[in-house]
Design an enzyme around this catalytic site. Structure first.
Site, PDB file in Angstrom:
ATOM      1  N   ARG A 130      61.621  55.465  27.797  1.00 21.43           N
ATOM      2  CA  ARG A 130      60.684  54.540  28.467  1.00 21.43           C
ATOM      3  C   ARG A 130      61.419  53.336  29.052  1.00 21.43           C
ATOM      4  NH1 ARG A 130      55.477  55.165  26.522  1.00 21.43           N
ATOM      5  NH2 ARG A 130      55.077  57.343  26.022  1.00 21.43           N
ATOM      6  N   CYS A 170      47.160  43.865  21.840  1.00 20.38           N
ATOM      7  CA  CYS A 170      47.265  45.040  22.725  1.00 20.38           C
ATOM      8  C   CYS A 170      46.019  45.111  23.605  1.00 20.38           C
ATOM      9  CB  CYS A 170      47.383  46.305  21.891  1.00 20.38           C
ATOM     10  SG  CYS A 170      45.827  46.764  21.100  1.00 20.38           S
ATOM     11  N   ARG A 192      51.111  52.582  34.890  1.00 26.81           N
ATOM     12  CA  ARG A 192      52.129  51.684  34.315  1.00 26.81           C
ATOM     13  C   ARG A 192      53.327  51.647  35.265  1.00 26.81           C
ATOM     14  NH1 ARG A 192      53.391  53.158  28.329  1.00 26.81           N
ATOM     15  NH2 ARG A 192      51.291  52.352  27.935  1.00 26.81           N
ATOM     16  N   CYS A 231      41.405  51.632  26.457  1.00 32.90           N
ATOM     17  CA  CYS A 231      42.248  52.493  25.633  1.00 32.90           C
ATOM     18  C   CYS A 231      41.399  53.521  24.869  1.00 32.90           C
ATOM     19  CB  CYS A 231      43.052  51.648  24.641  1.00 32.90           C
ATOM     20  SG  CYS A 231      44.060  52.704  23.589  1.00 32.90           S
ATOM     21  N   LYS A 250      57.992  60.245  22.874  1.00 40.32           N
ATOM     22  CA  LYS A 250      58.529  59.090  23.593  1.00 40.32           C
ATOM     23  C   LYS A 250      59.792  58.562  22.918  1.00 40.32           C
ATOM     24  CE  LYS A 250      54.536  56.917  22.710  1.00 40.32           C
ATOM     25  NZ  LYS A 250      53.487  55.911  22.487  1.00 40.32           N
ATOM     26  N   CYS A 308      44.220  49.577  16.944  1.00 37.83           N
ATOM     27  CA  CYS A 308      44.422  50.785  16.121  1.00 37.83           C
ATOM     28  C   CYS A 308      45.847  50.749  15.565  1.00 37.83           C
ATOM     29  CB  CYS A 308      44.165  52.048  16.959  1.00 37.83           C
ATOM     30  SG  CYS A 308      45.595  52.634  17.886  1.00 37.83           S
ATOM     31  N   LYS A 354      62.432  54.933  22.895  1.00 36.65           N
ATOM     32  CA  LYS A 354      62.448  53.548  23.370  1.00 36.65           C
ATOM     33  C   LYS A 354      63.766  52.843  23.071  1.00 36.65           C
ATOM     34  CE  LYS A 354      57.483  53.185  23.163  1.00 36.65           C
ATOM     35  NZ  LYS A 354      56.286  52.513  22.619  1.00 36.65           N
ATOM     36  N   CYS A 407      50.881  48.969  19.357  1.00 33.26           N
ATOM     37  CA  CYS A 407      51.389  48.636  20.695  1.00 33.26           C
ATOM     38  C   CYS A 407      51.821  47.179  20.853  1.00 33.26           C
ATOM     39  CB  CYS A 407      50.355  48.996  21.753  1.00 33.26           C
ATOM     40  SG  CYS A 407      50.016  50.764  21.799  1.00 33.26           S
TER      41      CYS A 407
HETATM   42 FE1  SRM Z   1      51.333  51.916  23.276  1.00 32.94          FE
HETATM   43  C1  SRM Z   1      49.612  54.806  23.207  1.00 32.94           C
HETATM   44  C2  SRM Z   1      49.257  50.638  25.535  1.00 32.94           C
HETATM   45  C3  SRM Z   1      53.544  49.430  23.841  1.00 32.94           C
HETATM   46  C4  SRM Z   1      52.935  52.683  20.355  1.00 32.94           C
HETATM   47  N1  SRM Z   1      49.730  52.635  24.248  1.00 32.94           N
HETATM   48  C5  SRM Z   1      49.200  53.879  24.109  1.00 32.94           C
HETATM   49  C6  SRM Z   1      48.107  54.134  25.162  1.00 32.94           C
HETATM   50  C7  SRM Z   1      48.739  54.755  26.350  1.00 32.94           C
HETATM   51  C8  SRM Z   1      46.873  54.878  24.658  1.00 32.94           C
HETATM   52  C9  SRM Z   1      46.815  56.377  24.802  1.00 32.94           C
HETATM   53  O1  SRM Z   1      47.752  57.071  24.414  1.00 32.94           O
HETATM   54  O2  SRM Z   1      45.776  56.839  25.268  1.00 32.94           O
HETATM   55  C10 SRM Z   1      47.704  52.653  25.435  1.00 32.94           C
HETATM   56  C11 SRM Z   1      47.064  52.375  26.799  1.00 32.94           C
HETATM   57  C12 SRM Z   1      46.021  51.311  26.662  1.00 32.94           C
HETATM   58  C13 SRM Z   1      45.476  50.838  27.943  1.00 32.94           C
HETATM   59  O3  SRM Z   1      44.250  51.006  28.162  1.00 32.94           O
HETATM   60  O4  SRM Z   1      46.202  50.265  28.733  1.00 32.94           O
HETATM   61  C14 SRM Z   1      48.971  51.914  25.086  1.00 32.94           C
HETATM   62  N2  SRM Z   1      51.441  50.392  24.556  1.00 32.94           N
HETATM   63  C15 SRM Z   1      50.428  49.974  25.344  1.00 32.94           C
HETATM   64  C16 SRM Z   1      50.743  48.637  25.975  1.00 32.94           C
HETATM   65  C17 SRM Z   1      50.164  48.454  27.363  1.00 32.94           C
HETATM   66  C18 SRM Z   1      50.240  47.553  25.014  1.00 32.94           C
HETATM   67  C19 SRM Z   1      50.165  46.157  25.562  1.00 32.94           C
HETATM   68  O5  SRM Z   1      49.120  45.565  25.291  1.00 32.94           O
HETATM   69  O6  SRM Z   1      51.083  45.683  26.200  1.00 32.94           O
HETATM   70  C20 SRM Z   1      52.275  48.663  25.885  1.00 32.94           C
HETATM   71  C21 SRM Z   1      52.927  49.279  27.092  1.00 32.94           C
HETATM   72  C22 SRM Z   1      54.403  49.293  26.970  1.00 32.94           C
HETATM   73  C23 SRM Z   1      55.150  49.678  28.211  1.00 32.94           C
HETATM   74  O7  SRM Z   1      55.108  48.911  29.166  1.00 32.94           O
HETATM   75  O8  SRM Z   1      55.821  50.705  28.195  1.00 32.94           O
HETATM   76  C24 SRM Z   1      52.474  49.553  24.686  1.00 32.94           C
HETATM   77  N3  SRM Z   1      53.006  51.223  22.333  1.00 32.94           N
HETATM   78  C25 SRM Z   1      53.700  50.111  22.669  1.00 32.94           C
HETATM   79  C26 SRM Z   1      54.569  49.736  21.600  1.00 32.94           C
HETATM   80  C27 SRM Z   1      55.484  48.524  21.566  1.00 32.94           C
HETATM   81  C28 SRM Z   1      56.835  48.799  22.113  1.00 32.94           C
HETATM   82  O9  SRM Z   1      57.086  49.868  22.672  1.00 32.94           O
HETATM   83  O10 SRM Z   1      57.675  47.932  21.987  1.00 32.94           O
HETATM   84  C29 SRM Z   1      54.389  50.666  20.589  1.00 32.94           C
HETATM   85  C30 SRM Z   1      55.052  50.631  19.178  1.00 32.94           C
HETATM   86  C31 SRM Z   1      56.481  51.022  19.199  1.00 32.94           C
HETATM   87  C32 SRM Z   1      56.626  52.480  19.008  1.00 32.94           C
HETATM   88  O11 SRM Z   1      56.536  53.209  19.992  1.00 32.94           O
HETATM   89  O12 SRM Z   1      56.789  52.906  17.874  1.00 32.94           O
HETATM   90  C33 SRM Z   1      53.404  51.597  21.067  1.00 32.94           C
HETATM   91  N4  SRM Z   1      51.311  53.500  22.024  1.00 32.94           N
HETATM   92  C34 SRM Z   1      51.999  53.584  20.845  1.00 32.94           C
HETATM   93  C35 SRM Z   1      51.600  54.797  20.162  1.00 32.94           C
HETATM   94  C36 SRM Z   1      52.120  55.281  18.781  1.00 32.94           C
HETATM   95  C37 SRM Z   1      53.353  56.060  18.900  1.00 32.94           C
HETATM   96  C38 SRM Z   1      53.805  56.612  17.574  1.00 32.94           C
HETATM   97  O13 SRM Z   1      54.959  56.912  17.429  1.00 32.94           O
HETATM   98  O14 SRM Z   1      53.024  56.795  16.666  1.00 32.94           O
HETATM   99  C39 SRM Z   1      50.638  55.416  20.990  1.00 32.94           C
HETATM  100  C40 SRM Z   1      49.899  56.746  20.714  1.00 32.94           C
HETATM  101  C41 SRM Z   1      50.706  57.932  21.058  1.00 32.94           C
HETATM  102  O15 SRM Z   1      51.788  57.860  21.621  1.00 32.94           O
HETATM  103  O16 SRM Z   1      50.223  59.007  20.728  1.00 32.94           O
HETATM  104  C42 SRM Z   1      50.469  54.571  22.140  1.00 32.94           C
HETATM  105 FE1  SF4 Z   2      45.277  51.350  22.254  1.00 30.96          FE
HETATM  106 FE2  SF4 Z   2      45.944  51.349  19.717  1.00 30.96          FE
HETATM  107 FE3  SF4 Z   2      47.784  50.835  21.557  1.00 30.96          FE
HETATM  108 FE4  SF4 Z   2      45.914  49.059  21.081  1.00 30.96          FE
HETATM  109  S1  SF4 Z   2      47.467  49.754  19.602  1.00 30.96           S
HETATM  110  S2  SF4 Z   2      46.569  49.756  23.118  1.00 30.96           S
HETATM  111  S3  SF4 Z   2      44.168  50.297  20.590  1.00 30.96           S
HETATM  112  S4  SF4 Z   2      46.749  52.735  21.304  1.00 30.96           S
END
Ligand code: SRM
Ligand code: SF4
Length: 579
Positions: free
Chosen positions: A151, A439, A82, A445, A218, A484, A220, A488
């Site tokens: 982040r 996402c 990233r 993922c 994390k 899931c 944000k 994201c």
């Molecule tokens: Fe996310 C984890 C992709 C924005 C909440 N997110 C992941 C992981 C890294 C999976 C992992 O932990 O193994 C995903 C990688 C997938 C892949 O194959 O690329 C992933 N998140 C993404 C992205 C790429 C989604 C997208 O389609 O654009 C976004 C990258 C953002 C960036 O550039 O930094 C992304 N993730 C978000 C957002 C939206 C936001 O930040 O505005 C959220 C919800 C907001 C929040 O954080 O509450 C988000 N991602 C999560 C979570 C749940 C966190 C939680 O508090 O429960 C996880 C899982 C974790 O952290 O354990 C996660």
């Molecule tokens: Fe992966 Fe779930 Fe985030 Fe989609 S929402 S990128 S399935 S961790």
């Protein structure tokens, strides 16, 4: 901050990840040695936890998992990288670098993320170091793109109010730099930098804000410029809402405690929208951000990672507790919040002239994926534009792209490239599609339970005829899908959302606010495509027939009783009503 102080506020046994961070010597671990290990394309779990702070995740291609297992081969290990830039602003040279790296080291495509970053997928362990080095040579970074730190700082890319954007963007960069990890581990591991601090030195010297255990989870930050809430400010741990009066930036309303992630079937986890607690001037912003981060550092749950986000720290102790703690750490009090109005959380497409006289073109990118397809050579087209473009590119919070600051002289040339490469195809899409996000999900993922990016376009193909039948083809409806419940693509804020439950099965949610200011609610659980379409058909048809002038879909489904309004995340899982 002293370690003792920290431990006393978090007396439960710490999670494994906390121990890994403590042992890591400021994110070093054994990464240098691990990366050289020629026996496997993977890295050990402890190092993988640390890698996240360096902006990379180990993954395996899930499409190949079963087949490789049958053949008794190790999974097809690969890394996601990233690359972040505050507010998503990059130069044409940086765009060309990402394009080159995607072909040289990754899967040949680029992913624009929901936080205005880039992702590359499919980078092999042997190529990680070269990829990260080249990213840094182009003055971008992967540091802190993931991990238990602040982040990428999001910022409204706002091309039409150019002066306000450049001021707000400048503050986004400053906040981001202030909260960047200061450990030299990143330079040592990836850029062959000198070790500048000895491991005996105290945490305060290597990490003045984070200390040696970094944050519990994390963190944000996003900055919105009303009337646009494109950054979904209420989903951020810490949000800033720009207050502009007569073209002048007065300061920011401050909001705290938002977040999307939850687990299916675990009501102790829930999405939450942040609360506005006051107003600060631009000069006070960094202080507010730093002190807020240190409160979460000291009080966030370090025992249970599912409960470690800032939203739970605030909900458990109360917003009054937080504002008192913030005031005490700042040594001054936030002013009362100022009035503001959000109209939407989407992007405006097409051409717009900025107040600086330059032109900007916003392009719809389906699910943020930049690649060439038969009849739609998006990646090539953008490469050709980048070669002659002298302005910048802006990644939007909705996974779209702005070709920004095009001079009047170059506009014709850019226009003809846009046409030559069919980049305006998105203009003809339904408004539903243009307000969609999905996402990444499968195949990369590791947490995905169902398809998202690869599935949403075909689901939209089937919903669009229903919209046409009801005269709603050009009605803006915000739809989001994730594989899931981690959220994201911020689906819990969408008017219509699908969250993956199992292969081919989704929970369906209705009733998010059009301006990203209200959570949605579960309408149907664990349904496949046929039931999704059967459920939606009568709702869309009724919306077409019975909506009041200007009434948004999310408001309509609440008014007529399909779902109840959710005013606070703690009501998200409460009993649903359906009709
Ligand atoms: Fe996310 C984890 C992709 C924005 C909440 N997110 C992941 C992981 C890294 C999976 C992992 O932990 O193994 C995903 C990688 C997938 C892949 O194959 O690329 C992933 N998140 C993404 C992205 C790429 C989604 C997208 O389609 O654009 C976004 C990258 C953002 C960036 O550039 O930094 C992304 N993730 C978000 C957002 C939206 C936001 O930040 O505005 C959220 C919800 C907001 C929040 O954080 O509450 C988000 N991602 C999560 C979570 C749940 C966190 C939680 O508090 O429960 C996880 C899982 C974790 O952290 O354990 C996660
Ligand atoms: Fe992966 Fe779930 Fe985030 Fe989609 S929402 S990128 S399935 S961790």
């Amino acid at each position: 901050m002293s370690e003792n102080n920290l431990l006393s506020k978090n007396s439960a046994p710490h999670s494994d990840v906390e121990e890994i961070k403590v042992r890591s010597n400021y994110l070093r671990g054994s990464l240098t040695e691990t990366l050289k290990d020629p026996i496997t394309g993977s890295i050990p779990e402890d190092d993988n936890r640390l890698m996240k702070h360096h902006g990379s995740y180990m993954q395996d291609d899930r499409d190949l998992r079963n087949e490789r297992q049958k053949q008794k081969l190790e999974p097809a290990y690969q890394f996601m990288l990233r690359v972040r830039a505050s507010g998503g602003v990059v130069t044409p040279e940086q765009w060309l670098m990402m394009d080159r790296l995607a072909h040289k080291y990754a899967s040949g495509s680029i992913r624009l993320t929901t936080r205005q970053s880039f992702q590359l997928h499919g980078v092999l362990k042997w190529n990680l170091k070269n990829t990260i080095r080249e990213v840094n040579e182009a003055l971008l970074t992967t540091l802190a793109a993931c991990g238990d730190v602040n982040r990428n700082v999001m910022c409204n890319p706002n091309p039409h109010q150019s002066e306000i954007h450049s001021e707000v963007y400048d503050w986004a960069c400053r906040v981001s730099e202030h909260l960047d990890p200061k450990t030299s581990a990143y330079h040592e591991i990836w850029l062959d930098g000198e070790r500048v601090v000895s491991s005996e030195q105290e945490g305060e010297e290597q990490e003045p804000i984070y200390g040696r255990v970094y944050l519990p989870r994390k963190f944000k930050i996003g900055i919105a410029v009303p009337p646009s809430n494109d950054v979904d400010v209420f989903s951020q741990d810490l949000g800033f809402i720009a207050i502009v009066e007569e073209g002048r930036l007065l300061g920011f309303n401050v909001s705290v405690g938002g977040g999307m992630g939850m687990s299916h079937g675990d009501p102790k986890t829930y999405p939450q929208i942040s609360k506005v607690i006051g107003f600060c001037t631009p000069e006070q912003m960094i202080d507010v951000a730093e002190k807020t981060v240190t409160i979460q550092r000291d009080y966030g749950d370090r025992a249970v990672r599912k409960h470690a986000r800032f939203k739970y720290t605030i909900d458990d102790r109360g917003i009054g507790w937080f504002t008192d703690e913030l005031t005490s750490r700042l040594g001054w009090k936030l002013e009362d919040a100022k009035p503001y109005q959000f109209d939407d959380n989407g992007d405006r497409y097409g051409w717009v002239k900025g107040s600086n006289g330059k032109w900007h073109f916003t392009l719809f990118i389906q699910s943020g994926r930049i690649k060439d397809e038969e009849g739609y050579p998006l990646m090539t087209g953008l490469r050709e534009i980048a070669k002659l473009h002298s302005g910048d590119f802006r990644l939007t919070p909705n996974q779209n792209l702005i070709i920004a600051n095009i001079s009047a002289q170059k506009k014709k040339k850019v226009e003809s490239l846009i046409e030559q490469y069919h980049l305006t195809d998105g203009v003809h899409y339904s408004s539903l599609r243009r307000n969609s996000m999905a996402c990444v999900s499968l195949p990369t993922c590791g947490l995905a339970m169902a398809e998202s990016e690869r599935y949403l376009p075909s689901l939209l193909d089937k919903i669009e005829p229903m919209l046409e039948d009801s005269g709603l083809h050009q009605e803006d409806i915000v739809i989001r899908m994730t594989g899931c419940p981690n959220g994201c693509a911020r689906p819990m804020l969408a008017e219509l959302a699908f969250i993956g439950k199992a292969p081919g099965k989704y929970n369906m949610y209705l009733g998010g606010g059009f301006a990203g200011d209200r959570l949605n609610k579960l309408y149907k659980e664990n349904i496949g495509e046929a039931e999704i379409l059967d459920s939606l058909r009568p709702i869309i048809s009724r919306y077409g027939a019975e909506r009041k002038p200007g009434e948004h879909f999310g408001d309509f489904v609440i008014r007529v009783g399909y779902v109840q309004e959710v005013r606070d995340g703690q009501e998200f899982h409460s009993e649903r009503i359906t009709i």
